[in-house]
Design an enzyme around this catalytic site. Structure first.
Site, short mmCIF file in Angstrom:
data_model
loop_
_atom_site.label_atom_id
_atom_site.label_comp_id
_atom_site.label_asym_id
_atom_site.label_seq_id
_atom_site.Cartn_x
_atom_site.Cartn_y
_atom_site.Cartn_z
N GLU A 167 17.01 -16.44 18.30
CA GLU A 167 16.01 -15.47 17.83
C GLU A 167 16.39 -14.78 16.52
O GLU A 167 16.57 -13.55 16.48
CB GLU A 167 15.73 -14.42 18.90
CG GLU A 167 15.20 -14.98 20.19
CD GLU A 167 14.83 -13.91 21.21
OE1 GLU A 167 14.70 -12.73 20.83
OE2 GLU A 167 14.69 -14.25 22.39
N GLU A 350 14.05 -19.34 27.14
CA GLU A 350 13.99 -18.04 27.83
C GLU A 350 12.55 -17.79 28.25
O GLU A 350 11.63 -17.99 27.46
CB GLU A 350 14.41 -16.87 26.92
CG GLU A 350 15.87 -16.71 26.70
CD GLU A 350 16.19 -15.48 25.85
OE1 GLU A 350 15.41 -14.51 25.84
OE2 GLU A 350 17.24 -15.51 25.18
O1 IFM Z 1 17.25 -9.77 26.69
C1 IFM Z 1 16.57 -10.40 25.65
C2 IFM Z 1 17.40 -11.52 25.09
O2 IFM Z 1 18.61 -11.07 24.63
C3 IFM Z 1 16.66 -12.19 23.94
N1 IFM Z 1 15.32 -12.54 24.30
C4 IFM Z 1 14.51 -11.53 24.95
C5 IFM Z 1 15.25 -10.95 26.12
C6 IFM Z 1 14.38 -9.88 26.81
O3 IFM Z 1 14.12 -8.84 25.93
#
Ligand code: IFM
Length: 443
Positions: A167, A350
């Protein structure tokens, strides 16, 4: 036969990141990261919390891997803490840091699980920020490639899936523009665009370093969190309009990777705020990748047939951190990325949600809201796969309740509950449901 099915060989995993679960912030020669510094600033983190202990995964990793295995996961996506490996960000390597990740990787392999290694999930060595200007400066991108080479040299014979960055948009925007993430800077547009360029460059240099150090079968990719939208209607005009909005909104981060250029219109609109680019940078950034990982939780907009964007604010249920629950988003994002960039293999690296857990008197955590969330979102993944989008796996965020950045431990994303006083782990109802899904490769 389950109604919702996933392709054969679909990779079911869970995910977490170093700063969010490891703790042991100064153990065994680890250097400080920008997050170790940021959490010490008054008001930066809810209730003044830190990740100094977090889930203490650094010491409890074996128990955590056992748990993952019991829950049926076939893969674990973890991140390496750069300052654990290179305490000053450059120069000397801390062998004890690499030892930890070696134990982790070997532990996964012993349990029959696939390690998926991310090199950067936001914990930049503090020395690079304080001494060198962090991502504002090109030297940090070069340092990243050196670090990537060290990790690959130690773990390359055992890790098959590698990710350079997690990210980038969050590192750049939250870290250097909004300032609610480390290093907590609020820079003007010109600097933010330079930060983005250096992150992209670091990715490209990192890919080169990984390819040089890894065996030929290793797969190298990137994980991003695209801005997402869904079309109002499933008709061609509306889908085309939504795809165009998706493309425009994500172009600054994805065009350099897949097209070797920044989007011309946005570049022109920036005027004097464009970043400085050296000859060859864009070619480096566009190094071919083996896969793209998508971290997706919510859709930012619904798009009408005329390309107009509408927010969800008033209409959709929301999770504990106020993100709209929009199950169709995984289908549309997978499809749009595939159609726009032909990015090859895709993973949902994710997906998950924060809800306050209700622990019953019997100790069971019945997180039915999360279970329903997962059920809805996974339908979108199955639909994309059934239509031929090359989605190869899904990683639940997160295996454990953890340190959710500026929210501290107040937002619980885990499918396993963590009692932050005793550090006891208790699988939630959603974990049991996922175990069944994985076993049946569907539901
Ligand atoms: O916890 C975060 C993660 O570190 C990166 N993506 C989003 C998740 C939830 O906010």
């Amino acid at each position: 036969m389950p109604a919702t099915r996933f392709p054969d060989g679909f990779l079911w995993g869970c995910a977490a990141s170093s700063y969010q679960i490891e703790g042991a912030h100064d153990a065994d020669g680890k250097g400080p990261s920008i997050w170790d510094d940021f959490v010490s600033r008054p008001g930066a983190i809810r209730d003044g919390q830190t990740g100094n202990v977090a889930c203490d995964h650094y010491h409890r990793w074996a128990q955590d891997l056992d748990l993952m295995r019991e829950l049926g996961f076939r893969a674990y996506r973890f991140s390496v803490s750069w300052p654990r490996v290179q305490p000053a960000g450059t120069g000397a390597v801390n062998p004890a840091g690499l030892d930890f990740y070696e134990r982790l990787v070997d532990g996964l392999l012993e349990r029959g699980m696939t390690p998926v290694c991310t090199l950067y999930h936001w914990d930049l060595p503090l020395a690079l920020e304080q001494g060198h200007g962090g991502w504002r400066r090109r030297v940090t991108a070069e340092a990243f490639a050196d670090y990537a080479g060290h990790v690959a040299a130690r773990l390359g014979d055992r890790v098959a899936l590698w990710t350079t960055f997690n990210e980038m948009p969050v590192s750049a925007i939250n870290g250097y523009k909004i300032g609610d993430h480390a290093p907590g800077a609020q820079e003007p547009e010109r600097v933010v665009r330079q930060v983005i360029h250096h992150l992209l460059l670091a990715h490209g240099l990192g890919v080169r370093a990984l390819r040089a150090a890894l065996p030929s079968g290793a797969r190298v990719g990137l994980v991003t969190n695209p801005w997402c939208c869904v079309p109002f209607f499933d008709d061609e005009d509306c889908v085309d309009a939504a795809r165009a909005v998706f493309e425009r909104r994500n172009a600054w981060f994805l065009d350099p990777i897949y097209r070797g250029s920044y989007p011309a219109e946005e570049w022109a609109a920036l005027g004097p705020d464009v970043p400085t680019i050296e000859p060859g940078d864009l070619k480096t950034i566009a190094a071919p990748l083996d896969y793209l990982g998508l971290n997706i939780y919510s859709s930012a907009a619904v798009v009408g047939g005329d390309g107009s964007e509408h927010d969800y604010e008033r209409w959709f249920p929301r999770t504990d951190n106020d993100w709209a629950v929009t199950p169709e988003v995984l289908y549309w994002a997978l499809r749009f990325v595939h159609e726009i960039y032909g990015a090859g293999d895709l993973y949902i690296t994710e997906n998950g949600c924060a809800y306050p857990d209700q622990m019953g008197p019997d100790g069971a955590v019945r997180d039915y809201a999360r279970l329903e969330y997962l059920r809805g979102y996974l339908r979108g993944v199955a639909r994309a796969a059934a239509e031929g989008v090359p989605v190869r796996g899904y990683f639940a965020w997160s295996i454990l309740d953890n340190f959710e950045w500026a929210h501290g431990t107040s937002k619980r994303f885990g499918i396993v509950h963590v009692n932050f006083e005793t550090l006891a782990r208790t699988p939630k109802a959603s974990a049991r449901w996922l175990r069944n899904v994985i076993a049946a490769n569907g539901f």
